[in-house]
Design an enzyme around this catalytic site. Structure first.
Site, short mmCIF file in Angstrom:
data_model
loop_
_atom_site.label_atom_id
_atom_site.label_comp_id
_atom_site.label_asym_id
_atom_site.label_seq_id
_atom_site.Cartn_x
_atom_site.Cartn_y
_atom_site.Cartn_z
N SER A 83 52.44 5.22 -40.86
CA SER A 83 51.45 5.82 -41.76
C SER A 83 51.99 6.18 -43.13
O SER A 83 51.23 6.56 -44.02
CB SER A 83 50.84 7.07 -41.12
OG SER A 83 50.08 6.72 -39.98
N ASP A 120 34.65 8.61 -38.44
CA ASP A 120 35.79 8.23 -37.62
C ASP A 120 35.53 8.69 -36.20
O ASP A 120 35.59 9.88 -35.88
CB ASP A 120 37.05 8.89 -38.19
CG ASP A 120 38.30 8.61 -37.37
OD1 ASP A 120 38.19 7.97 -36.31
OD2 ASP A 120 39.40 9.03 -37.79
N ASP A 125 42.73 5.44 -33.07
CA ASP A 125 43.34 6.47 -33.91
C ASP A 125 44.55 7.05 -33.16
O ASP A 125 44.64 6.96 -31.93
CB ASP A 125 42.32 7.57 -34.21
CG ASP A 125 42.83 8.52 -35.28
OD1 ASP A 125 43.19 8.03 -36.36
OD2 ASP A 125 42.86 9.73 -35.03
#
Length: 628
Positions: A327, A351, A366
């Site tokens: 990330s 999301d 996720d």
């Protein structure tokens, strides 16, 4: 009848005598003439030839190794110097039976099979007459005494004082500054035979390799008269060597110690850069090793322990380790989306904890997904996607941008190449695209590849040095300062011209830079304002922090997790666990330090790598505050 009587003939006898005398004289004259002719030939015609042979038995020209240049950190702390030692060497021309001599020496000196094998290779190569071939670099006092007592029985053995490289701080700086190694057969093919005629070592890693020409110096010579045993009786002429140049590096030993202490016993790397200059302040690969062992020698047991260790202390993770950035790549994807118009700060998505490509059933999850709870961040804009690290937002954004535009934009940050000025060992990492994949794997680029690269996974690879460089470019709002180790030298350098400046990142407005950095500040400073509202690093480093830090955590998968399965660290071996990343810079409004932290197999980035980053930044900024 009376017998006849013969009388002497004086004339005949005189003639015979004269003839014999003349013959003997001519014979003697011929002999003398031959001797004179031979003497003339030796003394006149072949004078130079035989004088040279005589001088080789009596007078030798010996090269003198130049003292290698010293290396200092930015505060004048000595990182590499030269230490006087006594070495053992042999002269081939004075040895009748090499194997017998080596057998005798083994009774007096500690020699292992590897030492002897390496020596024999050097001994067999072409060299100057009467050149001393080193057998053992460092002799103990006991070994020197044993050799001195038995010297009369050891023709061709030379014990000499020399300067050899020494690293006072040992393992602390081994990967940061590199080291010299003994000159090998391959080295001899490229090195200048004259310049290195007295040298046993050459820079092989790091700074020692990058600035070898400047550090080495210029060889000297001495003409000496020796006795039949090769011992020097008189020095006839000396041309002294010229010492190598002294170098001062950007590295700060104090910060190097802080970074090493922060990593502790964990495998990993820390690279800290001053974004204002590009100077590399700290470069830690943990664990390290004592480079002095490769100079003074080590036992096979010690070398095998180093090379076979699972922790790989000989491996420089900073320059040679290539890992998925996870990330930490998301800020670059965010800027790419803004620059290409595929997102803005107000655009939101919902999301739900996973992302699916149109027409496909596969779910890209996720980081918060579990089998019992899909997680999800709810309504997410770009700011929240950064400080909460929403995978789903960046899955979606990467597919909107497309691989070609995303890769083109990311290349501006130095992904996929070594952008440093003088870190010659650094690998380029990998910035994949469809052309690369077709050539490397023989496969087309799939839409799922773009999804993965959107969160820094897939085939994207970086080194810790590259990621620290990215942090530096982010800190400078897109302005480039190539990372460099050298701060100054006492003389002009002999190395290559520095590479040209890197162009600044294009296509990003000043407002977008500030809003991105504000979002990265929230990663550290946004406190727990309710479920899912705090920055991912706040709980670990954001409390009681006296300066503003911008950061981004990352987690890099080592093994794949199948659809529907949950990552369970307890079920994995240590070396299968995720790598933890954290990039940061501070103070956020006027950065003085930018860094990347990698903890191999450490798990979550914020929980593991962020505290290491906090300790390093504290050491850099708070000591400066106290000193002021």
């Amino acid at each position: 009848m009376a017998a006849s009587v013969q009388f002497k003939d004086p004339n005949r006898e005189q003639q015979d005598f004269t003839g014999r005398a003349i013959g003997l004289f001519l014979l003697a004259l011929l002999a003398v003439s031959l001797l004179v002719a031979r003497m003339v030939n030796l003394q006149v015609a072949d004078y130079e030839k035989y004088r040279t042979r005589s001088d080789q038995n009596r007078i030798q020209v010996q090269p003198i190794a130049p003292p290698r240049g010293l290396i200092f950190d930015r505060n004048g702390i000595l990182l590499a110097d030269n230490q006087p030692v006594f070495t053992l060497g042999l002269v081939a021309e004075r040895i009748n039976d090499l194997d017998a001599l080596l057998g005798e020496l083994r009774q007096l000196v500690d020699l292992n099979d590897a030492d002897v094998e390496t020596f024999k290779k050097r001994f067999a190569r072409q060299r100057r007459p009467y050149e001393v071939v080193p057998l053992k670099v460092v002799l103990s006092e006991t070994e020197m005494a044993a050799l001195a007592v038995n010297r009369f029985q050891l023709p061709g053995v030379v014990v000499d004082a020399q300067l050899v490289r020494h690293y006072p701080l040992g393992a602390l700086m081994s990967h940061a500054i590199g080291s010299v190694r003994r000159i090998s057969e391959d080295d001899l093919k490229t090195l200048d035979a004259v310049s290195y005629s007295a040298s046993q070592f050459v820079g092989k890693l790091g700074v020692e390799r990058a600035y070898e020409k400047s550090l080495h110096g210029q060889v000297g010579y001495q003409q000496v008269e020796t006795d039949a045993r090769g011992r020097i009786r008189k020095v006839l002429n000396v041309q002294p060597p010229i010492a190598g140049q002294n170098l001062t590096l950007q590295l700060d030993v104090r910060l190097q110690e802080a970074a090493t202490a922060a990593l502790g016993e964990r495998r990993g790397a820390v690279v800290a850069i001053d974004p204002r200059t590009g100077g590399i302040l700290a470069m830690v690969s943990n664990p390290g090793y004592d480079a002095n062992l490769f100079i003074t020698g080590m036992s096979a047991k010690v070398y095998n322990a180093l090379s076979a260790s699972h922790d790989k202390p000989l491996f420089n993770r900073v320059t040679g380790g290539q890992y998925a950035p996870g990330s930490t790549f998301k800020p670059v994807v965010a800027l790419a989306g803004l620059a290409t118009g595929h997102t803005d700060w107000d655009r939101t998505i919902v999301d739900h904890g996973y992302f699916k490509l149109p027409g496909q059933s596969r779910k890209y999850r996720d980081w918060s997904w579990t089998q019992s709870n899909s997680g999800g961040q709810g309504v997410v804009n770009l700011t929240r996607a950064i400080y909460r690290s929403s995978n789903v937002y960046f899955y979606d954004l990467a597919t909107r941008i497309g691989v070609d535009d995303l890769v083109h934009f990311a290349a501006q940050f130095g992904y996929g190449r070594n952008t440093s000025v003088d870190v010659v060992d650094a690998l380029p990492g990998r910035l994949p695209d469809p052309v690369w994949k077709r050539g490397a794997k023989g496969e087309p680029w799939y839409p799922g590849d773009t999804v993965n690269i959107g969160i820094g996974q897939g085939d994207l690879l970086v080194t810790p040095l590259q990621l620290a460089t990215v942090a530096s470019v982010l800190a400078n709002r897109g302005h480039w300062m190539r990372p460099r180790l050298l701060l100054s030298s006492d003389k002009p350098l002999l190395e290559w011209d520095p590479p040209p400046p890197m162009p600044d990142v294009a296509g990003v407005t000043a407002e977008d830079w500030e809003r991105l950095i504000a979002a990265m500040e929230m990663v550290v400073h946004r406190g727990n304002l309710g479920y899912g509202q705090s920055g991912t690093a706040w709980a670990y480093i954001g409390q009681h922090i006296p300066y503003r830090m911008a950061g981004k955590s990352g987690t890099s998968q080592v093994v794949g997790i199948r659809q529907g399965e949950t990552y369970n660290e307890k079920e994995l071996s240590e070396f299968q666990r995720k790598h933890a990343w954290f990039i940061a810079f501070a103070p956020a409004d006027a950065p003085q330090i930018a860094l990347a932290v990698l903890v191999e197999n450490g798990g979550g980035g914020s929980a593991v790598a962020a505290p290491v980053a906090r300790e390093v930044v504290d050491a850099q900024l708070l000591q400066g505050i106290a000193a002021g």
